[in-house]
Design a protein around this motif. Structure first.
Motif, PDB file in Angstrom:
ATOM      1  N   ALA A   1       0.809  -1.215   0.000  1.00  0.00           N
ATOM      2  CA  ALA A   1       0.000   0.000   0.000  1.00  0.00           C
ATOM      3  C   ALA A   1       0.844   1.269   0.000  1.00  0.00           C
ATOM      4  O   ALA A   1       0.340   2.335  -0.271  1.00  0.00           O
ATOM      5  N   GLY A   2       2.107   1.170   0.351  1.00  0.00           N
ATOM      6  CA  GLY A   2       2.942   2.360   0.410  1.00  0.00           C
ATOM      7  C   GLY A   2       3.006   2.890   1.827  1.00  0.00           C
ATOM      8  O   GLY A   2       2.153   2.607   2.648  1.00  0.00           O
ATOM      9  N   GLY A   3       3.999   3.693   2.122  1.00  0.00           N
ATOM     10  CA  GLY A   3       4.293   4.137   3.470  1.00  0.00           C
ATOM     11  C   GLY A   3       3.153   4.734   4.262  1.00  0.00           C
ATOM     12  O   GLY A   3       2.936   4.361   5.393  1.00  0.00           O
ATOM     13  N   ASN A   4       2.416   5.691   3.708  1.00  0.00           N
ATOM     14  CA  ASN A   4       1.388   6.375   4.468  1.00  0.00           C
ATOM     15  C   ASN A   4      -0.020   5.993   4.029  1.00  0.00           C
ATOM     16  O   ASN A   4      -0.985   6.590   4.487  1.00  0.00           O
ATOM     17  N   ALA A   5      -0.137   5.056   3.142  1.00  0.00           N
ATOM     18  CA  ALA A   5      -1.448   4.673   2.616  1.00  0.00           C
ATOM     19  C   ALA A   5      -2.272   3.985   3.686  1.00  0.00           C
ATOM     20  O   ALA A   5      -1.739   3.439   4.645  1.00  0.00           O
ATOM     21  N   GLN A   6      -3.576   4.037   3.510  1.00  0.00           N
ATOM     22  CA  GLN A   6      -4.478   3.347   4.415  1.00  0.00           C
ATOM     23  C   GLN A   6      -5.125   2.202   3.669  1.00  0.00           C
ATOM     24  O   GLN A   6      -5.230   2.203   2.459  1.00  0.00           O
ATOM     25  N   THR A   7      -5.538   1.218   4.431  1.00  0.00           N
ATOM     26  CA  THR A   7      -6.314   0.124   3.885  1.00  0.00           C
ATOM     27  C   THR A   7      -7.567   0.009   4.731  1.00  0.00           C
ATOM     28  O   THR A   7      -7.673   0.624   5.779  1.00  0.00           O
ATOM     29  N   THR A   8      -8.523  -0.767   4.286  1.00  0.00           N
ATOM     30  CA  THR A   8      -9.787  -0.896   5.001  1.00  0.00           C
ATOM     31  C   THR A   8      -9.886  -2.272   5.634  1.00  0.00           C
ATOM     32  O   THR A   8      -9.610  -3.277   4.991  1.00  0.00           O
ATOM     33  N   VAL A   9     -10.273  -2.293   6.896  1.00  0.00           N
ATOM     34  CA  VAL A   9     -10.480  -3.526   7.646  1.00  0.00           C
ATOM     35  C   VAL A   9     -11.965  -3.613   7.972  1.00  0.00           C
ATOM     36  O   VAL A   9     -12.523  -2.672   8.541  1.00  0.00           O
ATOM     37  N   PRO A  10     -12.623  -4.716   7.603  1.00  0.00           N
ATOM     38  CA  PRO A  10     -14.045  -4.854   7.928  1.00  0.00           C
ATOM     39  C   PRO A  10     -14.290  -4.648   9.423  1.00  0.00           C
ATOM     40  O   PRO A  10     -13.595  -5.216  10.261  1.00  0.00           O
ATOM     41  N   GLY A  11     -15.234  -3.796   9.738  1.00  0.00           N
ATOM     42  CA  GLY A  11     -15.578  -3.512  11.126  1.00  0.00           C
ATOM     43  C   GLY A  11     -14.784  -2.380  11.738  1.00  0.00           C
ATOM     44  O   GLY A  11     -15.171  -1.821  12.745  1.00  0.00           O
ATOM     45  N   ALA A  12     -13.648  -2.038  11.128  1.00  0.00           N
ATOM     46  CA  ALA A  12     -12.813  -0.975  11.684  1.00  0.00           C
ATOM     47  C   ALA A  12     -12.649   0.198  10.727  1.00  0.00           C
ATOM     48  O   ALA A  12     -12.278   1.280  11.141  1.00  0.00           O
ATOM     49  N   GLY A  13     -12.920  -0.010   9.462  1.00  0.00           N
ATOM     50  CA  GLY A  13     -12.767   1.051   8.482  1.00  0.00           C
ATOM     51  C   GLY A  13     -11.330   1.214   8.047  1.00  0.00           C
ATOM     52  O   GLY A  13     -10.562   0.257   8.044  1.00  0.00           O
ATOM     53  N   ALA A  14     -10.965   2.435   7.698  1.00  0.00           N
ATOM     54  CA  ALA A  14      -9.620   2.719   7.221  1.00  0.00           C
ATOM     55  C   ALA A  14      -8.632   2.628   8.373  1.00  0.00           C
ATOM     56  O   ALA A  14      -8.876   3.147   9.457  1.00  0.00           O
ATOM     57  N   VAL A  15      -7.533   1.942   8.150  1.00  0.00           N
ATOM     58  CA  VAL A  15      -6.488   1.811   9.162  1.00  0.00           C
ATOM     59  C   VAL A  15      -5.158   2.233   8.555  1.00  0.00           C
ATOM     60  O   VAL A  15      -4.932   2.073   7.360  1.00  0.00           O
ATOM     61  N   THR A  16      -4.301   2.769   9.381  1.00  0.00           N
ATOM     62  CA  THR A  16      -2.993   3.225   8.940  1.00  0.00           C
ATOM     63  C   THR A  16      -1.977   2.098   9.080  1.00  0.00           C
ATOM     64  O   THR A  16      -2.206   1.134   9.821  1.00  0.00           O
ATOM     65  N   PRO A  17      -0.837   2.231   8.424  1.00  0.00           N
ATOM     66  CA  PRO A  17       0.224   1.243   8.616  1.00  0.00           C
ATOM     67  C   PRO A  17       0.650   1.113  10.079  1.00  0.00           C
ATOM     68  O   PRO A  17       0.931   0.010  10.547  1.00  0.00           O
ATOM     69  N   LEU A  18       0.663   2.230  10.827  1.00  0.00           N
ATOM     70  CA  LEU A  18       0.994   2.174  12.251  1.00  0.00           C
ATOM     71  C   LEU A  18       0.012   1.291  13.002  1.00  0.00           C
ATOM     72  O   LEU A  18       0.407   0.460  13.830  1.00  0.00           O
ATOM     73  N   GLU A  19      -1.277   1.436  12.714  1.00  0.00           N
ATOM     74  CA  GLU A  19      -2.288   0.623  13.392  1.00  0.00           C
ATOM     75  C   GLU A  19      -2.116  -0.857  13.067  1.00  0.00           C
ATOM     76  O   GLU A  19      -2.209  -1.713  13.947  1.00  0.00           O
ATOM     77  N   VAL A  20      -1.871  -1.158  11.798  1.00  0.00           N
ATOM     78  CA  VAL A  20      -1.666  -2.552  11.390  1.00  0.00           C
ATOM     79  C   VAL A  20      -0.442  -3.127  12.086  1.00  0.00           C
ATOM     80  O   VAL A  20      -0.482  -4.220  12.659  1.00  0.00           O
ATOM     81  N   GLN A  21       0.654  -2.397  12.056  1.00  0.00           N
ATOM     82  CA  GLN A  21       1.890  -2.863  12.664  1.00  0.00           C
ATOM     83  C   GLN A  21       1.725  -3.062  14.169  1.00  0.00           C
ATOM     84  O   GLN A  21       2.145  -4.083  14.720  1.00  0.00           O
ATOM     85  N   ALA A  22       1.122  -2.105  14.849  1.00  0.00           N
ATOM     86  CA  ALA A  22       0.935  -2.207  16.297  1.00  0.00           C
ATOM     87  C   ALA A  22       0.043  -3.390  16.648  1.00  0.00           C
ATOM     88  O   ALA A  22       0.319  -4.135  17.597  1.00  0.00           O
ATOM     89  N   PHE A  23      -1.032  -3.581  15.881  1.00  0.00           N
ATOM     90  CA  PHE A  23      -1.956  -4.680  16.161  1.00  0.00           C
ATOM     91  C   PHE A  23      -1.285  -6.027  15.938  1.00  0.00           C
ATOM     92  O   PHE A  23      -1.397  -6.931  16.779  1.00  0.00           O
ATOM     93  N   THR A  24      -0.577  -6.171  14.845  1.00  0.00           N
ATOM     94  CA  THR A  24       0.045  -7.466  14.561  1.00  0.00           C
ATOM     95  C   THR A  24       1.168  -7.776  15.552  1.00  0.00           C
ATOM     96  O   THR A  24       1.353  -8.934  15.927  1.00  0.00           O
ATOM     97  N   ARG A  25       1.886  -6.779  15.994  1.00  0.00           N
ATOM     98  CA  ARG A  25       2.915  -7.001  17.015  1.00  0.00           C
ATOM     99  C   ARG A  25       2.293  -7.377  18.359  1.00  0.00           C
ATOM    100  O   ARG A  25       2.849  -8.189  19.095  1.00  0.00           O
TER     101      ARG A  25
END
Length: 111
Positions: free
Chosen positions: A18-42
């Motif tokens: 998605a690229g450094g600052n791009a957002q993606t969409t998570v069902p139930g959560a909406g748009a999420v940032t790379p920071l959110e994805v990284q923090a959640f997976t860690r």
């Protein structure tokens, strides 16, 4: 309906593309940032797509380290338990990505 673990795997797979600052969409959560994805997976140590209280603490610390204002407030005051109670809307002892998003949105709105 996607299982929570599938959602996290999907986010993890999409994030680098998605690229450094791009957002993606998570069902139930909406748009999420790379920071959110990284923090959640860690934080999600058992990879079930949900955060226990212990995992939530790791998530908040990761988000605070990345500069997220709500997480900084929680960390500054050591209000992890209070924040988790607010996040865990269905009181099952686990936080979903959607519950995290709704709680953060509510906090920022002053609710």
């Amino acid at each position: 309906m996607m299982r929570p673990a599938s959602v996290i795997l999907l986010c993890t797979a999409l994030w680098p593309a998605a690229g450094g600052n791009a957002q993606t969409t998570v069902p139930g959560a909406g748009a999420v940032t790379p920071l959110e994805v990284q923090a959640f997976t860690r934080a999600d140590a058992n990879r079930d797509g949900l955060l226990s209280f212990a995992e939530f603490r790791v998530f908040v610390r990761q988000m605070a380290a990345g500069g997220q204002s709500t997480a900084i407030t929680i960390r500054t005051f050591g209000a992890y338990r209070l924040a988790f109670r607010r996040v865990d809307a269905d009181r099952n002892g686990l936080a979903t990505p959607g519950e995290l998003r709704r709680a953060d949105t509510g906090f920022r709105a002053g609710n």
